[in-house]
Design an enzyme around this catalytic site. Structure first.
Site, PDB file in Angstrom:
ATOM      1  N   TYR A 122      34.976  39.796  43.421  1.00 22.70           N
ATOM      2  CA  TYR A 122      35.080  38.337  43.460  1.00 22.70           C
ATOM      3  C   TYR A 122      34.587  37.779  44.791  1.00 22.70           C
ATOM      4  O   TYR A 122      35.178  38.018  45.849  1.00 22.70           O
ATOM      5  CB  TYR A 122      36.519  37.872  43.185  1.00 22.70           C
ATOM      6  N   HIS A 147      37.660  48.340  37.314  1.00 19.50           N
ATOM      7  CA  HIS A 147      37.328  47.011  36.761  1.00 19.50           C
ATOM      8  C   HIS A 147      36.773  47.091  35.328  1.00 19.50           C
ATOM      9  O   HIS A 147      37.073  46.279  34.484  1.00 19.50           O
ATOM     10  CB  HIS A 147      36.325  46.323  37.688  1.00 19.50           C
TER      11      HIS A 147
HETATM   12  N1  NAP Z   1      39.230  42.186  34.676  1.00 16.10           N
HETATM   13  C1  NAP Z   1      38.226  41.394  34.382  1.00 16.10           C
HETATM   14  O1  NAP Z   1      37.147  41.834  33.963  1.00 16.10           O
HETATM   15  C2  NAP Z   1      38.407  39.916  34.541  1.00 16.10           C
HETATM   16  C3  NAP Z   1      37.451  39.023  33.997  1.00 16.10           C
HETATM   17  C4  NAP Z   1      37.672  37.666  34.143  1.00 16.10           C
HETATM   18  C5  NAP Z   1      38.800  37.198  34.828  1.00 16.10           C
HETATM   19  N2  NAP Z   1      39.686  38.073  35.376  1.00 16.10           N
HETATM   20  C6  NAP Z   1      40.879  37.617  36.133  1.00 16.10           C
HETATM   21  O2  NAP Z   1      41.548  36.629  35.343  1.00 16.10           O
HETATM   22  C7  NAP Z   1      41.692  35.432  36.088  1.00 16.10           C
HETATM   23  C8  NAP Z   1      41.720  34.215  35.189  1.00 16.10           C
HETATM   24  O3  NAP Z   1      40.549  34.086  34.432  1.00 16.10           O
HETATM   25  P1  NAP Z   1      39.396  33.010  34.737  1.00 16.10           P
HETATM   26  O4  NAP Z   1      39.366  32.694  36.180  1.00 16.10           O
HETATM   27  O5  NAP Z   1      38.164  33.565  34.116  1.00 16.10           O
HETATM   28  O6  NAP Z   1      39.749  31.734  33.907  1.00 16.10           O
HETATM   29  P2  NAP Z   1      41.032  30.962  33.323  1.00 16.10           P
HETATM   30  O7  NAP Z   1      42.240  31.326  34.090  1.00 16.10           O
HETATM   31  O8  NAP Z   1      40.990  31.160  31.866  1.00 16.10           O
HETATM   32  O9  NAP Z   1      40.637  29.464  33.632  1.00 16.10           O
HETATM   33  C9  NAP Z   1      40.462  28.978  34.934  1.00 16.10           C
HETATM   34  C10 NAP Z   1      40.106  27.495  34.840  1.00 16.10           C
HETATM   35  O10 NAP Z   1      41.244  26.787  34.311  1.00 16.10           O
HETATM   36  C11 NAP Z   1      41.571  25.737  35.203  1.00 16.10           C
HETATM   37  N3  NAP Z   1      43.031  25.579  35.151  1.00 16.10           N
HETATM   38  C12 NAP Z   1      43.968  26.475  35.556  1.00 16.10           C
HETATM   39  N4  NAP Z   1      45.205  26.010  35.316  1.00 16.10           N
HETATM   40  C13 NAP Z   1      45.045  24.788  34.748  1.00 16.10           C
HETATM   41  C14 NAP Z   1      45.966  23.816  34.255  1.00 16.10           C
HETATM   42  N5  NAP Z   1      47.283  24.031  34.299  1.00 16.10           N
HETATM   43  N6  NAP Z   1      45.461  22.666  33.742  1.00 16.10           N
HETATM   44  C15 NAP Z   1      44.124  22.465  33.673  1.00 16.10           C
HETATM   45  N7  NAP Z   1      43.209  23.351  34.117  1.00 16.10           N
HETATM   46  C16 NAP Z   1      43.671  24.510  34.644  1.00 16.10           C
HETATM   47  C17 NAP Z   1      41.103  26.165  36.565  1.00 16.10           C
HETATM   48  O11 NAP Z   1      40.882  25.012  37.358  1.00 16.10           O
HETATM   49  P3  NAP Z   1      41.080  24.950  38.961  1.00 16.10           P
HETATM   50  O12 NAP Z   1      40.611  26.240  39.534  1.00 16.10           O
HETATM   51  O13 NAP Z   1      40.288  23.771  39.340  1.00 16.10           O
HETATM   52  O14 NAP Z   1      42.551  24.733  39.234  1.00 16.10           O
HETATM   53  C18 NAP Z   1      39.815  26.889  36.195  1.00 16.10           C
HETATM   54  O15 NAP Z   1      38.766  25.978  36.001  1.00 16.10           O
HETATM   55  C19 NAP Z   1      40.485  35.500  37.032  1.00 16.10           C
HETATM   56  O16 NAP Z   1      40.576  34.549  38.078  1.00 16.10           O
HETATM   57  C20 NAP Z   1      40.530  36.929  37.456  1.00 16.10           C
HETATM   58  O17 NAP Z   1      41.526  37.138  38.439  1.00 16.10           O
HETATM   59  C21 NAP Z   1      39.517  39.427  35.217  1.00 16.10           C
END
Ligand code: NAP
Length: 281
Positions: free
Chosen positions: A52, A110
């Protein structure tokens, strides 16, 4: 929804904090305060990865956790290109430096690459024995990968499997969740809001989430998180870089949906036929 569950004798919050693109927030001081606000509110499971922002997310979390490291269940991940024995250990040590800590609560591969699993497992075991990690797990492993890994490790070694899971992507419900329950592996739902494709309020599905949310004085996002974490071994790690979003997500820790609500959500976001592979982003 229970607030915490046990993973290798340590508790982690059922709702955590992701950090992909956290380092891209327009205001990094605000992103740091958001993480700290999340910790205050009980979102103690914090997920990151060397990938990241090329380490920048870990650096930012290191600042956020200064003086508060032991309040968090801190997880990072090694890239498959670094999954050889020596490079896994070196990658972990670099993550520890960026995170300004001397241990991780869990360290994950990962996704599966070309390196034989035995070699990565050996490195994980060495890191665990040396106290640099308290547990280890994997990410984006489908059931066949888990079976192969489990044949190497046996029971009680694989702490978690972090996989894609959101309302419109429920493939893991076909088989993977049950397999993980049977082997005491925590399922960590990543991108629980679909990364950036949460149902629009104006859609019929968005309206249903709002209707259910209103019954509980909750938000649609809280309802989505409560739905995803309805199985006892599933936790979720939404990423939020603003305090408002973090606090909203923390509200899901105490939300319990009725069986009727769960059935209505499941019908509105139906489980699709298994695509024949494990979806990932
Ligand atoms: N292992 C893997 O391969 C893998 C792949 C993808 C992700 N991940 C992990 O999973 C985590 C989460 O997934 P993601 O980052 O892809 O996306 P997500 O959590 O599904 O969505 C993040 C988005 O939602 C918004 N958001 C969060 N809470 C909110 C709320 N209460 N109301 C409205 N909008 C909200 C955030 O906005 P703001 O940021 O503006 O608050 C951001 O734009 C990642 O950050 C990472 O740590 C792991």
């Amino acid at each position: 929804m229970k607030q915490v569950q046990l993973l290798f004798k340590k508790t982690l919050s059922r709702i955590g904090q992701g950090s992909w693109y956290l380092d891209s927030a327009a205001d990094s001081a605000q992103a740091i305060r958001a993480v700290q606000t999340g910790l205050d509110a009980g979102l103690t499971h914090i997920d990151t990865a060397e990938m990241y922002g090329d380490g920048m997310a870990e650096t930012l979390l290191g600042e956020a956790l200064l003086g508060r490291r032991d309040e968090a269940f801190l997880v990072s991940k090694v890239l498959p290109s670094n999954a050889r024995y020596d490079t896994t250990i070196a990658a972990c040590e670099q993550s520890l430096r960026r995170l300004q800590t001397d241990y991780l609560d869990s360290y994950l591969l990962h996704w599966r690459g070309q390196v034989p699993l035995e070699e990565t497992v050996e490195a994980m075991e060495m890191l665990q024995q040396s106290g640099k990690i308290r547990s280890w797990g994997v990410s984006n492993f489908d059931v066949d990968d888990l079976i192969e890994l489990h044949a190497i490790t046996g029971d009680g070694k694989i702490a978690c499997n972090q996989v894609l899971y959101h309302l419109e992507e429920r493939t893991i419900e076909h088989e993977l969740i049950d397999w993980c329950v049977a082997h005491d592996i925590t399922v960590v739902a990543y991108s629980p809001f679909g990364h950036a494709q949460f149902p629009l309020e104006s859609s019929a599905e968005g309206q249903l989430l709002r209707d259910i949310a209103q019954q509980y004085d909750a938000s649609a996002r809280q309802v989505a998180l409560a739905f995803l974490c309805r199985s006892k071994n599933v936790v979720a790690i939404p990423k939020a870089s603003t305090m408002r979003h973090v606090l909203d997500n923390a509200g899901a820790l105490d939300l319990h949906l009725s069986q009727d609500d769960i059935a209505r959500i499941a019908a509105a976001f139906p489980l699709q036929p298994h695509p024949g592979y494990l979806p990932m982003i």
